[in-house]
Design an enzyme around this catalytic site. Sequence first.
Site, mmCIF file in Angstrom:
data_model
loop_
_atom_site.group_PDB
_atom_site.id
_atom_site.type_symbol
_atom_site.label_atom_id
_atom_site.label_comp_id
_atom_site.label_asym_id
_atom_site.label_seq_id
_atom_site.Cartn_x
_atom_site.Cartn_y
_atom_site.Cartn_z
ATOM 1 N N GLN A 1 20.361 59.475 23.135
ATOM 2 C CA GLN A 1 20.581 58.159 23.743
ATOM 3 C C GLN A 1 21.687 57.404 22.999
ATOM 4 O O GLN A 1 21.534 56.244 22.622
ATOM 5 C CB GLN A 1 19.273 57.362 23.746
ATOM 6 C CG GLN A 1 18.300 57.779 24.810
ATOM 7 C CD GLN A 1 18.772 57.416 26.215
ATOM 8 O OE1 GLN A 1 19.560 56.498 26.410
ATOM 9 N NE2 GLN A 1 18.297 58.164 27.210
ATOM 10 N N SER A 2 22.809 58.057 22.827
ATOM 11 C CA SER A 2 23.915 57.480 22.060
ATOM 12 C C SER A 2 24.659 56.404 22.841
ATOM 13 O O SER A 2 25.231 56.671 23.910
ATOM 14 C CB SER A 2 24.896 58.590 21.664
ATOM 15 O OG SER A 2 26.096 58.047 21.146
ATOM 16 N N ASN A 3 24.681 55.192 22.298
ATOM 17 C CA ASN A 3 25.504 54.125 22.868
ATOM 18 C C ASN A 3 26.989 54.471 22.756
ATOM 19 O O ASN A 3 27.784 54.166 23.648
ATOM 20 C CB ASN A 3 25.251 52.804 22.141
ATOM 21 C CG ASN A 3 23.836 52.308 22.298
ATOM 22 O OD1 ASN A 3 23.252 52.394 23.365
ATOM 23 N ND2 ASN A 3 23.272 51.785 21.215
#
Length: 334
Positions: free
Chosen positions: A75-77
């Site tokens: 869930q990398s921004n």
Amino acid sequence: MNLAKFPRVRLAHLPTPLEHLPRLSEHLGGPEIWIKRDDCTGLSTGGNKTRKLEFLMAEAQAEGADIVLTQGATQSNHARQTAAAAAKLGLDCHILLEDRTGYNFDNYKYNGNVLLDHLHGASIEHRGPDLDMHAEMEAVADGFRAKGRRAYVIPGGGSNPTGALGYVNCAFEMLYQFVDKGLNVDHIVHATGSAGTQAGLITGLKAMNAGIPLLGIGVRAPKQKQEENVFHLAVKTAEKLGCPGVVAREDVVANTDYVGPGYGLPAEDTLEAIDLFAKLEAILLDPVYSGKGAAGLIDLIRKGHFKKGEKIVFLHTGGAIGLTGYLHCFDVAK
């Protein structure tokens, strides 16, 4: 020191707002809390990485890249904002996503940032935990180069001296806003992970002789490692800017008491911080970065570390879209 000499492509909605949080301040009964809204940078729901990407993507264009690569957690921004920047500029984007949580929920694996990665047209590979992700990414980049592609590699979090320039610029922006509002700030607090945000901020603050202490609330690494990573990057950033030696080791301070069970794994105080900001100020935090940064801020206020009458600025690094990948952490059936 002249930031204008570095290539830059405008991607962010700047300056981001600086807002007072009166209800949260009253609830905690301590200092006057303000928030720097870098969740409002505008690129694909916003976030702090957009500032870094203004300089990184300009460098990629200057080098003639036709594809950019980066890596991050599932869930990398940063991956989401990189994919968005590449789409906006007409470049291909390839992302390596690392499993750092062990979560096997479909919602976590395919919703939130991951959904937006796909919508922006990025191609994605997955990796298991505990690998050298930089080496993995370089190997994939070499594969593209062998096929004739002009690959530009962006480190995780966009955290190198080029990316950190975005937060040198943010430090200048905040100092102007403080003066404009007549706000005498005692402390700046933010979540710190891959080091680029904190390194850029402390370099900019020290270069301007601001005299405002900066505290990073760690989300992954132990205190000594986090501080060393930030200091090392700040030194390189200052050298790039032409002001070597402006940051001393004692200027870099991180508190890593709020990591909880691990990176990307929200603790109870993370969820409480998300709840308080949402219900008192209608501001959405994320479970990985801003939620843990805010948890540290809240706890330190309750412990009296930040005193009544002081003025604290919390820098919101964005990432609220990630909440939709963490439904298992919230009782939404009520």
